[in-house]
Design an enzyme around this catalytic site. Structure first.
Site, PDB file in Angstrom:
ATOM      1  N   ASN A 100      23.292  -3.632  58.114  1.00 33.90           N
ATOM      2  CA  ASN A 100      22.353  -4.471  58.865  1.00 33.90           C
ATOM      3  C   ASN A 100      21.997  -3.715  60.145  1.00 33.90           C
ATOM      4  O   ASN A 100      22.799  -3.643  61.065  1.00 33.90           O
ATOM      5  CB  ASN A 100      23.018  -5.819  59.182  1.00 33.90           C
TER       6      ASN A 100
ATOM      7  N   GLY B 127      30.143  -6.781  66.914  1.00 33.49           N
ATOM      8  CA  GLY B 127      29.697  -5.901  67.984  1.00 33.49           C
ATOM      9  C   GLY B 127      30.677  -5.810  69.135  1.00 33.49           C
ATOM     10  O   GLY B 127      30.336  -5.326  70.215  1.00 33.49           O
TER      11      GLY B 127
ATOM     12  N   LYS C 229      19.898  -4.455  62.344  1.00 30.19           N
ATOM     13  CA  LYS C 229      19.479  -5.348  63.442  1.00 30.19           C
ATOM     14  C   LYS C 229      18.201  -4.778  64.082  1.00 30.19           C
ATOM     15  O   LYS C 229      17.377  -4.231  63.372  1.00 30.19           O
ATOM     16  CB  LYS C 229      20.634  -5.548  64.444  1.00 30.19           C
TER      17      LYS C 229
HETATM   18  P1  13P Z   1      28.981  -4.997  63.898  1.00 30.43           P
HETATM   19  O1  13P Z   1      29.406  -4.212  62.670  1.00 30.43           O
HETATM   20  O2  13P Z   1      28.154  -4.184  64.847  1.00 30.43           O
HETATM   21  O3  13P Z   1      30.133  -5.700  64.525  1.00 30.43           O
HETATM   22  O4  13P Z   1      27.976  -6.138  63.371  1.00 30.43           O
HETATM   23  C1  13P Z   1      28.380  -6.958  62.328  1.00 30.43           C
HETATM   24  C2  13P Z   1      27.212  -7.746  61.877  1.00 30.43           C
HETATM   25  O5  13P Z   1      26.781  -8.667  62.550  1.00 30.43           O
HETATM   26  C3  13P Z   1      26.571  -7.367  60.611  1.00 30.43           C
HETATM   27  O6  13P Z   1      25.640  -8.305  60.217  1.00 30.43           O
END
Ligand code: 13P
Length: 260
Positions: free
Chosen positions: A11, A179, A13
């Site tokens: 993902n 995160g 984002k």
């Molecule tokens: P991280 O791997 O950056 O913690 O994010 C996890 C997440 O929200 C994946 O959709």
């Protein structure tokens, strides 16, 4: 891990413009081989503006990575400024759509009801939803993690048939682990994924529970992926930050090579 093929999803984002996206998928294709794809399904979920570019690389270079989206609007079309429909995604050969990510729920006010409508829209267009659930730190500390996840599962998957639920992907992402560098311990992640599977068994039956794929997400990295993926009820990972770098993501996809 029964015979559920693991699904490792990246993902991205709101990261990578379409030039960076092209580079990332090309590097990823270079880092993975046919044995890797035989062992694991892989999807990448770029921002909307990158989808067409990534689709073109996947098609022209014959890369067996599935294209994914991060969100969708529940309506088929209409006056919804700034939104994208499931049929638009399906036209781009999108196979998986994340619905109900905690960032959508928390920052954009998506309720279980909306998540349910989005899952239905994705299914109607012939794609697979990745339905996200997970508790906050307060809920975990207040011993409410399991009940929160139970209500999200009941609400987000309401009205779906057993067959449909069996083909879904559910992602368990504890919000406090996203995160933050803070990962759920393998035991905690396994316990919640087993809880989700038993909720699905109670409501949709053993066959659906046996085939639904349950991902863990929250600070998954090359170093912790082998242990997390070794848990009986964890069938994949939804990876944020570490999926932005093709080499790190490829190492996560290849968790099996690092398992002891
Ligand atoms: P991280 O791997 O950056 O913690 O994010 C996890 C997440 O929200 C994946 O959709």
């Amino acid at each position: 891990m029964a015979d559920r093929k693991p699904l490792i999803s990246g993902n991205w984002k709101m990261n990578h413009n379409h030039f960076e996206a092209i580079q990332t998928i090309q590097k990823l294709a270079y880092a993975l081989n046919s044995e890797d794809y035989d062992a694991v399904d892989v999807s990448v979920h770029p921002p909307y503006t990158d989808l067409r570019s990534v689709q073109t690389v996947i098609q022209s270079d014959d890369v067996p990575v599935a294209l994914g989206a991060q969100n969708v609007h529940q309506a088929e079309s209409g006056a919804f400024t700034g939104e994208v429909s499931s049929s638009m995604l399906q036209k781009l050969d999108v196979a998986y759509v994340i619905v109900g990510h905690s960032e959508r729920r928390e920052l954009f006010g998506e309720t279980d009801e909306v998540v349910n409508e989005k899952a239905n829209a994705v299914l109607a267009a012939g794609m697979t939803p990745i339905v996200c659930v997970g508790e906050t730190l307060d809920e975990r500390q207040g011993d409410q993690a399991e009940s929160k996840v139970a209500s999200q599962i009941a609400g987000s998957l309401a009205g779906l048939s057993a067959e449909t639920v069996g083909d879904l992907v559910v992602a368990y992402e504890p919000i406090w682990a996203i995160g933050t560098g803070e990962t759920a311990s393998s035991e905690d992640a396994q316990q919640m994924c087993a809880h989700i599977r038993s909720l699905i068994s109670d409501q949709w039956g053993a066959a659906a529970a046996g085939s639904v794929r349950i991902q863990y997400g929250g600070s998954v990295k090359p170093s912790n992926a082998p242990e997390l993926m070794g848990q009986a009820d964890i069938d994949g990972a939804l990876v944020g930050g570490a999926s932005l770098d093709a080499d790190d993501f490829a190492r996560i996809v290849n968790f099996r090579l690092y398992q002891t």
